[in-house]
Design an enzyme around this catalytic site. Structure first.
Site, PDB file in Angstrom:
ATOM      1  N   HIS A   1       0.820  -1.224   0.000  1.00  0.00           N
ATOM      2  CA  HIS A   1       0.000   0.000   0.000  1.00  0.00           C
ATOM      3  C   HIS A   1       0.851   1.270   0.000  1.00  0.00           C
ATOM      4  O   HIS A   1       0.341   2.355  -0.239  1.00  0.00           O
ATOM      5  CB  HIS A   1      -0.926   0.011   1.219  1.00  0.00           C
ATOM      6  CG  HIS A   1      -2.002  -1.040   1.148  1.00  0.00           C
ATOM      7  ND1 HIS A   1      -3.334  -0.737   0.980  1.00  0.00           N
ATOM      8  CD2 HIS A   1      -1.945  -2.389   1.196  1.00  0.00           C
ATOM      9  CE1 HIS A   1      -4.045  -1.851   0.947  1.00  0.00           C
ATOM     10  NE2 HIS A   1      -3.227  -2.872   1.074  1.00  0.00           N
TER      11      HIS A   1
ATOM     12  N   ASP B   1       3.583   9.700  -0.499  1.00  0.00           N
ATOM     13  CA  ASP B   1       2.382   8.980  -0.078  1.00  0.00           C
ATOM     14  C   ASP B   1       2.096   7.899  -1.119  1.00  0.00           C
ATOM     15  O   ASP B   1       2.103   8.190  -2.324  1.00  0.00           O
ATOM     16  CB  ASP B   1       1.194   9.965  -0.012  1.00  0.00           C
ATOM     17  CG  ASP B   1       0.113   9.504   0.963  1.00  0.00           C
ATOM     18  OD1 ASP B   1       0.038   8.289   1.226  1.00  0.00           O
ATOM     19  OD2 ASP B   1      -0.657  10.361   1.440  1.00  0.00           O
TER      20      ASP B   1
HETATM   21  C1  G6P Z   1      -1.066   3.236   6.191  1.00  0.00           C
HETATM   22  C2  G6P Z   1      -0.563   1.823   5.984  1.00  0.00           C
HETATM   23  C3  G6P Z   1      -1.508   0.798   6.588  1.00  0.00           C
HETATM   24  C4  G6P Z   1      -1.810   1.169   8.021  1.00  0.00           C
HETATM   25  C5  G6P Z   1      -2.371   2.576   8.119  1.00  0.00           C
HETATM   26  C6  G6P Z   1      -2.658   3.033   9.553  1.00  0.00           C
HETATM   27  O1  G6P Z   1      -2.177   3.472   5.406  1.00  0.00           O
HETATM   28  O2  G6P Z   1      -0.360   1.573   4.609  1.00  0.00           O
HETATM   29  O3  G6P Z   1      -0.935  -0.496   6.532  1.00  0.00           O
HETATM   30  O4  G6P Z   1      -2.718   0.242   8.589  1.00  0.00           O
HETATM   31  O5  G6P Z   1      -1.408   3.463   7.553  1.00  0.00           O
HETATM   32  O6  G6P Z   1      -1.529   2.871  10.355  1.00  0.00           O
HETATM   33  P1  G6P Z   1      -1.513   1.927  11.629  1.00  0.00           P
HETATM   34  O7  G6P Z   1      -0.070   1.866  12.032  1.00  0.00           O
HETATM   35  O8  G6P Z   1      -2.382   2.603  12.644  1.00  0.00           O
HETATM   36  O9  G6P Z   1      -2.069   0.578  11.243  1.00  0.00           O
END
Ligand code: G6P
Length: 493
Positions: A174, A387
């Site tokens: 992602h 991003d």
């Molecule tokens: C980004 C990453 C995700 C992640 C999200 C939120 O979008 O690509 O994998 O889940 O951030 O971050 P966190 O550390 O709270 O899961």
């Protein structure tokens, strides 16, 4: 492992034909009316896209439930079988806050802050990836399709491949994939690359990311590369061909558009503007509070525009939603202090008794409130330094079916590859960004509408359902081409 009558070992398999593996489960914890605790489906593009496929077939999702030191049994929620992976306090510190978010996250985002390399973090990352893979192997049926997500789990495809060559394995990254010269820093670069190459298909947000991955494989492993296909050497312990391809993620466009037509949400948008004192221009920023998002650069440009009187206090207000994120990681604490200092400086200098120039909100909001904020905003500022995609930009566009509004979008987002009718900015160039913000604020309605309609059309054709369908179709084709005897078709799951 069992032993069959002939005495040879058989591998235990599960019953699920389609398994998603991600760091987080797609559920939020809620307290029921009787005081007991339960789970509710979390809002979000990924689960929205996959839910129909998972509930129509036999689908399971492997992930962390977000609590520390809590072991849960598998459970079913809203048609999906959930497989919680337990993480201890030490696991969270070393695997999640450490290797995932203080080594890989900054390295993959152009080293905006310096990545830290610690062997104890790497050891934890390996162990936790093995734990996610073990949970997956327990539930995946023979010939199942397994779709692994994101940078926290890059070793999982190879572990699965070694244990179960029958599986069709996809991986989607992602976030950006860094250039070879940056990736070279990683002491465990070869293991990470070979981990990913266990997949039949590795999907990226942009073609540049897929190029970077292929260059890294060519330079740091023994794989032979032809175009976007990587083949392991003859003596290698996995024998699958790995293909890399861009598959830019998107949003549930029709659902966002539906909410944007909801009279209650429209009324809420009007109320937001009213409560801000009906300024002529409302600008909006919506980000996790993360150093990749360019919030400081945005505030610098905005503060200077107020000081230059190119924007007038009383006529303009910037709403900055900065949702709390990774709050135990040092760089995130530091960023919060820096941002809050800047917010204080801007409001202290430019606010009047009756008007604020900047409404800073360190909260997260439900989707309905977010859509109301999008509708209330004349301009959305997305100024990320790097991003993977930026779905906020896409949601803002999909909310503005009426053609009003201007998207100011950083060139360094995956979204800029697709939303090229946005006002594109380089967030490092503060003077250039100031000029573009003024161009956005003063853009006439006809131009706003032309740009918005073209971007909306793109999102109508390229929504998150389109994204997941195409990824799974490609995965199915590749797995069949490379291993023609595979028993299950993705289209059947
Ligand atoms: C980004 C990453 C995700 C992640 C999200 C939120 O979008 O690509 O994998 O889940 O951030 O971050 P966190 O550390 O709270 O899961």
């Amino acid at each position: 492992m069992n032993t069959d009558r002939s005495g040879s070992a058989t591998i235990e398999t599960g019953q699920y034909d389609f398994v998603v593996v991600a760091n987080r489960l797609p559920v939020d914890r809620v307290t029921n009316e009787d005081g007991s605790s339960g789970f509710r489906r979390a809002p979000g593009g990924l689960v929205t896209a996959l839910h129909p496929i998972m509930s129509a077939s036999s689908g399971a999702w492997v992930g962390w439930h977000g609590a520390v030191d809590e072991t849960l049994e598998d459970f079913d929620n809203d048609g999906i079988h959930l497989v919680p992976v337990a993480l201890s306090e030490a696991d969270v510190e070393l695997y999640y806050e450490g290797f995932s978010n203080s080594t890989l996250w900054p390295l993959y985002h152009d080293v905006i802050v310096p990545p830290e390399y610690h062997r104890t973090w790497w050891d934890a990352y390996k162990a936790i990836n093995q734990r996610f893979a073990d949970a997956t192997l327990r539930v995946a049926a023979p010939g199942a399709t397994v779709w692994v997500h994101d940078y926290q789990l890059q070793l999982v495809p190879r572990i699965l491949r070694m244990a179960r060559p029958d599986l069709k394995i996809g991986f989607f990254n992602h976030i950006p994939f860094p250039s070879m010269s940056l990736f070279a820093q990683l002491p465990w670069r070869t293991q990470i690359l070979e981990g990913l190459a266990g997949a039949d298909l590795v999907g990226f947000q942009r073609k540049d990311d897929a190029d970077n991955f292929m260059n890294c494989l060519q330079n740091f492993t023994d794989y032979s590369i032809q175009g976007f296909e990587a083949t392991p050497p003859f003596e290698h312990d996995t024998q699958n061909i790995c293909t890399a391809a861009p598959h830019p993620i998107s949003i549930d466009t029709s659902e966002v558009a539906r909410l944007a037509r909801d009279p209650q949400i429209i009324a809420r948008a009007a109320q937001i503007r009213h409560e801000l004192g009906n300024p002529k221009t409302v600008m909006l920023g919506v980000d996790r509070l993360d150093y990749t998002k360019g919030i400081r650069h945005r505030l610098k440009a905005y503060g200077e525009l107020l000081s230059d009187q190119a924007l007038q206090a009383g006529e303009v207000c910037l709403i900055q939603v900065a949702s709390p994120s990774r709050e135990n990681v040092g760089r995130y604490m530091q960023l919060r202090n820096q941002v809050e200092l800047m917010v204080g400086q801007i409001t202290g200098q430019h606010d009047t008794i009756s008007h604020t120039t900047l409404r800073y909100l360190h909260h997260s909001y439900p989707l309905r409130e977010m859509i109301a904020l999008y509708l209330a905003a004349d301009v959305l500022l997305v100024t990320a330094l790097r991003d993977g995609m930026n779905l906020v930009a896409k949601e803002y566009v999909a909310s503005h079916q009426d053609g009003r509004g201007v998207l100011v979008l950083s060139e360094f987002t995956g979204a800029a590859d697709q939303l090229n009718d946005a006002v594109l900015v380089n967030p490092h160039d503060i003077a250039g960004m100031k000029r573009k913000i003024i161009a956005a604020v003063t853009m006439d309605e006809a131009e706003q509408s032309e740009r918005m309609q073209r971007m909306i059309q793109h999102l109508e054709h390229n929504d998150v359902q389109h994204w997941s369908r195409h990824f799974l179709d490609d995965l199915n084709k590749l797995a069949e081409t490379h291993r023609p005897t595979s028993p299950t078709k993705v289209s059947e799951v």
